[in-house]
Design an enzyme around this catalytic site. Structure first.
Site, PDB file in Angstrom:
ATOM      1  N   GLN A 391     -37.389 -11.531  92.802  1.00  0.00           N
ATOM      2  CA  GLN A 391     -38.116 -12.211  91.625  1.00  0.00           C
ATOM      3  C   GLN A 391     -37.905 -11.372  90.403  1.00  0.00           C
ATOM      4  OE1 GLN A 391     -41.924 -13.116  93.495  1.00  0.00           O
ATOM      5  NE2 GLN A 391     -41.066 -15.021  94.246  1.00  0.00           N
ATOM      6  N   ILE A 395     -34.799 -10.668  85.576  1.00  0.00           N
ATOM      7  CA  ILE A 395     -35.698 -11.944  84.989  1.00  0.00           C
ATOM      8  C   ILE A 395     -35.247 -13.127  84.411  1.00  0.00           C
ATOM      9  CG2 ILE A 395     -37.636 -12.152  83.418  1.00  0.00           C
ATOM     10  CD1 ILE A 395     -38.267 -10.628  86.074  1.00  0.00           C
ATOM     11  N   TYR A 406     -36.350 -24.424  91.175  1.00  0.00           N
ATOM     12  CA  TYR A 406     -37.413 -24.546  92.161  1.00  0.00           C
ATOM     13  C   TYR A 406     -38.383 -25.503  91.987  1.00  0.00           C
ATOM     14  CZ  TYR A 406     -40.958 -22.445  95.052  1.00  0.00           C
ATOM     15  OH  TYR A 406     -42.006 -21.843  95.916  1.00  0.00           O
ATOM     16  N   HIS A 431     -22.420 -16.338  93.940  1.00  0.00           N
ATOM     17  CA  HIS A 431     -22.057 -14.762  94.125  1.00  0.00           C
ATOM     18  C   HIS A 431     -20.838 -14.867  94.856  1.00  0.00           C
ATOM     19  CE1 HIS A 431     -25.965 -13.469  93.641  1.00  0.00           C
ATOM     20  NE2 HIS A 431     -25.779 -12.131  93.854  1.00  0.00           N
ATOM     21  N   TYR A 493      -6.799  -5.827 100.733  1.00  0.00           N
ATOM     22  CA  TYR A 493      -5.632  -5.215 100.852  1.00  0.00           C
ATOM     23  C   TYR A 493      -4.560  -5.482 101.844  1.00  0.00           C
ATOM     24  CZ  TYR A 493      -3.203  -0.814 102.569  1.00  0.00           C
ATOM     25  OH  TYR A 493      -2.528  -0.082 102.880  1.00  0.00           O
TER      26      TYR A 493
END
Length: 507
Positions: A391, A395, A406, A431, A493
């Site tokens: 959190q 920011i 949310y 991600h 690799y």
């Protein structure tokens, strides 16, 4: 025979008294001198009490002198040890300085060992090849230029909605197509264009991800403005974003922007370049550009980016290369040793990147654009729970998730735990999107790493408190990231550099 009584003022003895066959009483054991001493003490005590009653101030003064006399002899008092939590002591600056000195010395030894073993590996020219394979093909900058198309589509779609040319359903459909294309189009280009390098692909997808979040916020805020306008049924004057209006005394004030006066190219591109993901009609603005502050941030940006590149080339790359054989042979003891060795440079690079991006770079952009809100991070280093860390370390992303993801989920009746899980799912998707697509392989290590934060957050919040919770957060940051790095590098690799048995036979 009677007792013999000796005359004299000092050695006279009292007569022994026998009572009921019992031995001599305690009075019989005292000498006359002792009896006189006790009697004199009683007389003096009585006189002292009478004096206290007649002269209380003088008595208190005598008592104070008596107490001060004994205070000089006193060296103990009730108190806790400094390292006990009950002592209330909190000034550990010297210990912190010691930790910094030890950290510098240990890293200096590792760096010197690296130089002796590998020599100087820093090559600024090699950095250019990370962005460009073909010097005549620049797919990453071309994709950044093309992103303006999606910005203009979002702006003109909002203009159509503001005047009623598009219905809400049509406008929502246009936004949906635009936002979906923002995520899919650059990913397809990165996967299909061979001249796109992993670093160039990461840069492009990062730009498009930021653009996606900004335009999503732009869509939501303008929709809220239309709902407010319809609810109040009043017309709002058109104005540009923060135009300067001269007052009577010559000083300037900032006029407030109202919907739909915000639907201008100037307002849109100010938001696109502003260091925030959440759109507002009226951003807080600083009164002037501080040139010294701007130059300091610029110097930090240039210095730390060079330091980051040097540390990666000199420290990270050799450690990762030496980690491939233990992973290939599945030598777990060597794998753990390589992991711990990689944890130190990886974490140091992550901390430098945090300062370079969230403090130096974002403050530089904010100062240049006179953007007033400089809260880009909070005290995440004091995190006692995993939730508090996520959190407070980023920011702008946290505000976007709270405002546009949310809270809308909560308004639909979803529970808090399910809403938090949904936020982690969205974060895990981005991600993985930013790692797997540039590397052109899908292993879901980043996705699983983010989802693992949910049970970790529950465990730390449930069983660990205070310094133990803070230590758990730091351990997860120091150890967790190198694990993901080694997983992706190992797979990359194997896919791109290790020769297959058939290829080895041909050679």
């Amino acid at each position: 025979m009677g007792d013999k009584v000796e005359k004299g003022p000092h050695n006279r003895k009292r007569r022994t008294t026998i009572t009921g066959g019992v031995g001599p009483s305690w009075k019989a054991t005292k000498s006359d001198g002792e009896t006189n001493s006790v009697t004199n003490h009683s007389v003096h005590q009585k006189a002292k009490e009478e004096k206290t009653q007649e002269f209380p101030a003088v008595a208190r003064k005598d008592k104070g002198k008596h107490d001060n006399h004994y205070d000089k002899l006193r060296c103990h008092r009730q108190q806790e040890s400094l390292l006990s939590s009950a002592s209330g002591y909190s000034n550990y600056r010297g210990i912190l300085n010691w930790c910094v000195v030890m950290l510098v010395l240990s890293n200096a030894r590792l760096f010197l060992e690296n130089l002796i073993k590998y020599g100087i590996l820093v090559d600024p020219i090699q950095v250019v090849s990370l962005f460009l394979k073909d010097p005549y093909s620049w797919p990453a900058p071309c994709l950044v230029i093309v992103s303006n198309t999606f910005i203009i589509i979002a702006l003109y779609n909002e203009r159509k909605l503001s005047v009623g040319t598009f219905s809400e359903r049509v406008g929502l459909f246009v936004h949906f197509l635009n936002l979906s294309t923002i995520l899919c189009f650059p990913a397809a280009v990165v996967l299909m264009v061979n001249s796109m390098t992993p670093v160039g692909g990461l840069f492009v997808l990062g730009v498009y991800t930021i653009l996606f979040l900004k335009l999503y916020s732009y869509k939501d805020v303008n929709k809220w403005c239309r709902e407010i306008r319809q609810a109040h049924a009043r017309s709002l004057a058109r104005s540009q974003s923060y135009p300067m209006v001269e007052k009577a005394n010559g000083s300037a004030i900032q006029a407030q922007t109202t919907y739909p006066g915000n639907l201008t190219h100037r307002d849109m591109y100010y938001f696109i370049f502003a260091p925030t993901l959440c759109y507002e009609l009226n951003f807080p603005r600083s009164p002037r550009i501080r040139k010294r502050f701007l130059l300091r941030r610029l110097f930090e940006m240039l210095f730390f980016i060079q330091l980051l590149v040097g540390l990666i080339q000199q420290w990270m790359v050799p450690t990762i290369q030496n980690s491939m054989k233990p992973f290939k042979d599945m030598d777990f003891s060597r794998m753990i040793e390589r992991l711990l060795k990689l944890a130190v440079p990886n974490h140091l690079i992550w901390l430098i990147f945090f300062y370079w991006f969230f403090h130096s770079s974002m403050n530089f952009v904010a100062e240049l654009m006179q953007f007033g809100d400089r809260e880009f991070y909070r005290d995440w280093w004091n995190s006692e729970t995993v939730t508090y860390f996520w959190q407070n370390w980023n920011i702008p992303v946290h505000k976007w998730c709270l405002r546009h993801f949310y809270k809308p989920i909560l308004k639909r009746g979803v529970g808090k735990w399910a809403a938090q899980t949904a936020v982690f799912l969205a974060s895990a998707f981005f991600h993985e999107y930013l790692v797997s697509v540039p590397l052109k392989m899908f292993r879901l290590w980043a996705f699983m790493g983010m989802m693992a934060q949910i049970p970790l957050a529950w465990f730390v919040g449930r069983f660990l408190r205070g310094n133990y919770g803070n230590a758990a957060v730091w351990i997860s940051l120091i150890i967790g990231q190198p694990i993901a790095v080694l997983m992706y590098v190992h797979d990359y690799y194997i896919l791109n550099f290790e020769e297959t048995p058939a290829a080895a036979v041909q050679h």
